[in-house]
Write a protein that holds these residues in place. Structure first.
Motif, PDB file in Angstrom:
ATOM      1  N   LYS A 112      37.853   1.740  31.130  1.00 57.47           N
ATOM      2  CA  LYS A 112      38.551   2.121  30.178  1.00 57.47           C
ATOM      3  C   LYS A 112      38.261   1.297  28.725  1.00 57.47           C
ATOM      4  O   LYS A 112      38.129   2.049  27.513  1.00 57.47           O
ATOM      5  CB  LYS A 112      40.267   1.792  30.307  1.00 57.47           C
ATOM      6  N   GLU A 113      37.827   0.313  28.825  1.00 58.64           N
ATOM      7  CA  GLU A 113      37.457  -0.466  27.633  1.00 58.64           C
ATOM      8  C   GLU A 113      36.029  -0.872  27.589  1.00 58.64           C
ATOM      9  O   GLU A 113      35.681  -1.491  26.552  1.00 58.64           O
ATOM     10  CB  GLU A 113      38.395  -1.656  27.198  1.00 58.64           C
ATOM     11  N   SER A 114      35.246  -0.706  28.772  1.00 56.02           N
ATOM     12  CA  SER A 114      33.896  -1.202  28.639  1.00 56.02           C
ATOM     13  C   SER A 114      33.051  -0.225  29.611  1.00 56.02           C
ATOM     14  O   SER A 114      33.611   0.639  30.459  1.00 56.02           O
ATOM     15  CB  SER A 114      33.741  -2.551  29.319  1.00 56.02           C
ATOM     16  N   ILE A 115      31.623  -0.341  29.619  1.00 55.50           N
ATOM     17  CA  ILE A 115      30.838   0.129  30.652  1.00 55.50           C
ATOM     18  C   ILE A 115      30.478  -0.954  31.613  1.00 55.50           C
ATOM     19  O   ILE A 115      29.874  -1.879  30.935  1.00 55.50           O
ATOM     20  CB  ILE A 115      29.602   0.832  29.889  1.00 55.50           C
ATOM     21  N   SER A 156      31.405  -3.972  26.098  1.00 55.88           N
ATOM     22  CA  SER A 156      32.524  -3.462  25.606  1.00 55.88           C
ATOM     23  C   SER A 156      32.104  -1.803  24.852  1.00 55.88           C
ATOM     24  O   SER A 156      31.144  -1.849  24.285  1.00 55.88           O
ATOM     25  CB  SER A 156      33.308  -4.368  24.588  1.00 55.88           C
ATOM     26  N   ASN A 157      33.023  -1.138  25.001  1.00 53.52           N
ATOM     27  CA  ASN A 157      32.694   0.273  24.303  1.00 53.52           C
ATOM     28  C   ASN A 157      32.724  -0.106  22.895  1.00 53.52           C
ATOM     29  O   ASN A 157      32.344   0.841  22.095  1.00 53.52           O
ATOM     30  CB  ASN A 157      33.931   1.144  24.789  1.00 53.52           C
ATOM     31  N   ASN A 158      33.589  -0.984  22.193  1.00 56.38           N
ATOM     32  CA  ASN A 158      33.509  -1.191  20.847  1.00 56.38           C
ATOM     33  C   ASN A 158      32.200  -1.793  20.331  1.00 56.38           C
ATOM     34  O   ASN A 158      31.995  -1.724  19.187  1.00 56.38           O
ATOM     35  CB  ASN A 158      34.582  -2.193  20.592  1.00 56.38           C
ATOM     36  N   HIS A 159      31.524  -2.350  21.169  1.00 52.57           N
ATOM     37  CA  HIS A 159      30.090  -2.798  20.956  1.00 52.57           C
ATOM     38  C   HIS A 159      28.967  -1.725  20.840  1.00 52.57           C
ATOM     39  O   HIS A 159      27.687  -2.082  20.630  1.00 52.57           O
ATOM     40  CB  HIS A 159      29.635  -3.894  21.871  1.00 52.57           C
ATOM     41  N   ILE A 160      29.366  -0.551  21.141  1.00 49.85           N
ATOM     42  CA  ILE A 160      28.112   0.714  21.291  1.00 49.85           C
ATOM     43  C   ILE A 160      28.734   1.372  19.996  1.00 49.85           C
ATOM     44  O   ILE A 160      29.533   2.338  19.914  1.00 49.85           O
ATOM     45  CB  ILE A 160      28.339   1.688  22.456  1.00 49.85           C
TER      46      ILE A 160
END
Length: 206
Positions: free
Chosen positions: A24-27, A47-51
């Motif tokens: 949900k929030e990461s890979i 984290s998805n936020n870091h892509i």
């Protein structure tokens, strides 16, 4: 036991595969390495936020994760110094083979010295590519700025000092260890140079 004995008993290490799991929030990416009767399955989480690069599509991202696996194999190579690295997870050409061979050999300089291992560049290992899987990588990727690996030591300080004029275009890349709740030396280094949380990219390894 002399390292030659381990080298002869376990002469091959295989980069078998890697698997990308979207949460949900990461890979999460799981890797598989095989060394004789032993199988290692390390993983990393980002984290998805870091892509944040919008030009990175799924195929390009897979290619980057595949390359990480080629670097991470160094941790398992050190166990027996095998004579051959077999790559089954994807294809690399001769130029890439030379690059990774140099990277691993030079990266192990201190390890070889401390363990009295005398292997020349030519003999320390050979790469065998046992896969035809190629990745369709986007060529139009924005590479503005630098991703600065920050481990909290003097190398990190020197890198950030040299790149301080480019601060607004840089991101700090930080490996979150489980030694303590936060990697205090790294965070102290980052904040000293004026970077905030939006300029920090972290990943975790299991």
């Amino acid at each position: 036991m002399h390292y030659y004995s381990y080298r002869n008993e376990y002469p091959i290490i295989i980069y078998k595969d890697f698997k990308i799991i979207k949460e949900k929030e990461s890979i999460k990416v799981e890797y598989t390495y095989v060394l004789g009767k032993y199988t290692f399955t390390p993983s990393i989480t980002i984290s998805n936020n870091h892509i944040t690069n919008q030009n990175i599509d799924e195929e390009t991202l897979s290619y980057l994760f595949f390359n990480y696996g080629l670097v991470d194999i160094i941790n398992y190579y050190k166990l027996t110094c095998p004579k051959e690295i077999i790559i089954e997870a994807g294809f690399i050409d001769n130029d890439q083979i030379l690059f990774f061979k140099k990277l691993i050999y030079n990266g192990l300089s201190e390890y070889f010295y401390r363990n009295n291992i005398n292997l020349s560049f030519e003999e320390f290992t050979k790469f065998t590519v046992a896969s035809n899987k190629k990745f369709k990588v986007k060529k139009e990727i924005d590479t503005t700025g630098s991703l600065v690996l920050v481990g909290g030591g003097k190398d990190s300080i020197v890198s950030l000092e040299l790149l301080k004029e480019e601060k607004d275009n840089n991101l700090c890349f930080l490996f979150e260890r489980n030694i303590y709740p936060k990697n205090i030396p790294s965070y102290n280094t980052i904040t000293t140079y004026g970077y905030d949380n939006s300029q920090i990219v972290t990943f975790k390894a299991d």
